[in-house]
Design a protein around this motif. Structure first.
Motif, PDB file in Angstrom:
ATOM      1  N   GLY A   1       0.810  -1.230   0.000  1.00 25.18           N
ATOM      2  CA  GLY A   1       0.000   0.000   0.000  1.00 25.18           C
ATOM      3  C   GLY A   1       0.836   1.270   0.000  1.00 25.18           C
ATOM      4  N   TYR A   2       2.115   1.172   0.402  1.00 21.54           N
ATOM      5  CA  TYR A   2       2.994   2.345   0.361  1.00 21.54           C
ATOM      6  C   TYR A   2       3.482   2.562  -1.067  1.00 21.54           C
ATOM      7  CZ  TYR A   2       3.218   2.816   5.413  1.00 21.54           C
ATOM      8  OH  TYR A   2       2.899   3.040   6.726  1.00 21.54           O
ATOM      9  N   HIS A   3       4.018   3.752  -1.315  1.00 23.93           N
ATOM     10  CA  HIS A   3       4.549   4.061  -2.641  1.00 23.93           C
ATOM     11  C   HIS A   3       6.068   3.973  -2.624  1.00 23.93           C
ATOM     12  CE1 HIS A   3       0.470   5.569  -2.977  1.00 23.93           C
ATOM     13  NE2 HIS A   3       0.625   5.494  -4.289  1.00 23.93           N
TER      14      HIS A   3
ATOM     15  N   LEU B   1       9.560   5.192  -3.483  1.00 18.93           N
ATOM     16  CA  LEU B   1      10.083   6.543  -3.702  1.00 18.93           C
ATOM     17  C   LEU B   1      11.549   6.569  -4.080  1.00 18.93           C
ATOM     18  CD1 LEU B   1       8.835   8.445  -0.490  1.00 18.93           C
ATOM     19  CD2 LEU B   1       7.648   8.125  -2.663  1.00 18.93           C
TER      20      LEU B   1
ATOM     21  N   SER C   1       7.273   7.044   7.881  1.00 18.11           N
ATOM     22  CA  SER C   1       8.253   6.842   6.800  1.00 18.11           C
ATOM     23  C   SER C   1       9.418   7.832   6.849  1.00 18.11           C
ATOM     24  CB  SER C   1       7.567   6.982   5.444  1.00 18.11           C
ATOM     25  OG  SER C   1       6.499   6.088   5.359  1.00 18.11           O
TER      26      SER C   1
ATOM     27  N   ARG D   1      10.076   3.295   0.996  1.00 17.14           N
ATOM     28  CA  ARG D   1       9.067   4.306   1.366  1.00 17.14           C
ATOM     29  C   ARG D   1       9.714   5.521   2.008  1.00 17.14           C
ATOM     30  NH1 ARG D   1       6.777   3.722   6.882  1.00 17.14           N
ATOM     31  NH2 ARG D   1       7.666   1.914   7.874  1.00 17.14           N
TER      32      ARG D   1
ATOM     33  N   THR E   1      -0.794  13.714   4.001  1.00 18.06           N
ATOM     34  CA  THR E   1       0.093  12.909   3.157  1.00 18.06           C
ATOM     35  C   THR E   1      -0.704  11.856   2.402  1.00 18.06           C
ATOM     36  OG1 THR E   1       1.771  13.240   4.828  1.00 18.06           O
ATOM     37  CG2 THR E   1       2.221  11.551   3.210  1.00 18.06           C
TER      38      THR E   1
ATOM     39  N   TYR F   1      -1.075  11.374  -1.728  1.00 23.54           N
ATOM     40  CA  TYR F   1      -0.776  10.142  -2.489  1.00 23.54           C
ATOM     41  C   TYR F   1      -1.994   9.728  -3.299  1.00 23.54           C
ATOM     42  CZ  TYR F   1       3.866   9.212  -0.683  1.00 23.54           C
ATOM     43  OH  TYR F   1       5.207   9.289  -0.429  1.00 23.54           O
TER      44      TYR F   1
END
Ligand code: C5P
Length: 318
Positions: free
Chosen positions: A27-29, A31, A137, A153, A179, A183
């Protein structure tokens, strides 16, 4: 035993570049970013009285920040390290909140670093990192400071050469961007596979010639400027007034402009006085300065200049 007191600075960050590669299975992006600490800071006052039994933690925070990360960090540290005693903290906030400047994350890391020194625990950096990661993060970055490459992340960090202490203006609009909301606003179309070679190329080129800070990018700009068009106008104004890099920081809504010299910044400063903005004049803060400022604030409680700070109370445990 007299209470142990310290007033520790908790510095803000900007992202000199920020590329979002794609959404991961967790679920995190994913980076690619360059974090940079700046001189703008909050201050956290600590008062710790060790005891044989019990644990009491209090945070005085005039802004009544919900679910304050400083308090969560203190609870996490004391519970995992078996700290006993009474801890009182007072948060003096200057870093605008929800601005992409990492204020909450920085407060959490400052608490982790200070509590080691004040409570006499020698917590290895690896354990501090795990606590920091579980808090957010951006928290691990503030255990190091300076200029750092952030992958994953944002928690996988590598040092980059120290930045020069360039002059910087930070503009904080009265807009709060969460945040998670930022996203979501990125939307699916702009996200590609985690191996998007164009994005990786752009990011690599930036890091290789980072010295002049040209070619900075932030993938949140299109989405966040879409939600708040006035931000694009202030960014252009920073550029017009001589900033050689002007960007949104993190997921916004703060903007920063790096100026070639102090005189140019001083010329630009009054031009923002009539805008509905908080304006901060600051400089990039190197890793060496970051650590010296934190260590200096804990001077009477630490031995030497090691990082993370080493407590002088270790041998006198209750
Ligand atoms: O880690 P942190 O609690 O600061 O993240 C807040 C929110 O931002 C997450 O719940 C997630 O929605 C989003 N986020 C993300 N990818 C990242 C960092 C944060 O999607 N790399």
């Amino acid at each position: 035993m007299p209470p142990r007191r310290a007033a520790v600075p908790s510095f803000a960050k900007v992202n000199l570049s920020l590329k979002v590669l794609g959404r991961r299975a967790d679920g995190y992006h994913e980076l690619r970013t360059v974090f940079q600490t700046v001189g703008l800071h909050d201050r956290i006052e600590f008062d710790f009285a060790p005891a044989r039994r019990g644990l009491e933690i209090e945070l005085e925070d005039a802004l009544a920040i919900p679910d304050n990360l400083a308090l969560r960090a203190a609870r996490l540290y004391c519970e995992s390290e078996g700290v006993r005693g009474a801890l009182r903290m007072k948060l003096r906030k200057r870093i605008p909140m929800g601005a992409g400047l990492g204020g909450g994350s920085s407060n959490a890391a400052a608490v982790l670093l200070a509590l080691g020194a004040l409570t006499g625990r020698r917590t290895p950096l690896g354990r501090l990192r795990r606590m920091a990661e579980s808090l957010g993060s951006d928290v691990p970055f503030f255990l190091y400071g300076g200029t750092a490459l952030g992958l994953g992340r944002g928690e996988e960090l590598y040092p980059l050469p120290e930045a020069r202490p360039c002059s910087m203006l930070i503009l904080a609009p009265p807009v709060h961007v969460s945040t998670a909301e930022a996203y979501r606003a990125l939307g699916r179309p702009s996200l590609t596979s985690p191996f998007d070679s164009r994005k990786l190329n752009v990011f690599q080129s930036f890091v290789w010639r980072m010295e002049n800070l040209s070619g900075t990018e932030n993938d949140f700009e299109a989405a966040v400027f879409g939600l708040h068009p006035e931000l694009a106008r202030w960014k252009r104004k920073l550029e017009r007034l001589g900033a050689h890099a002007a960007r949104l920081s993190g997921s916004g809504a703060a903007l920063f402009g790096v100026f070639p010299d102090r005189a140019k910044l001083q010329g630009a400063l009054p031009k923002f006085s009539k805008e509905p903005l908080k304006v901060f004049s600051t400089t990039l803060l190197s890793r060496a300065r970051y650590r010296a400022r934190v260590l200096g604030s804990l001077r009477e409680h630490v031995i030497g200049n090691d990082w993370p700070p080493v407590s002088r109370y270790e041998r006198h445990e209750l």
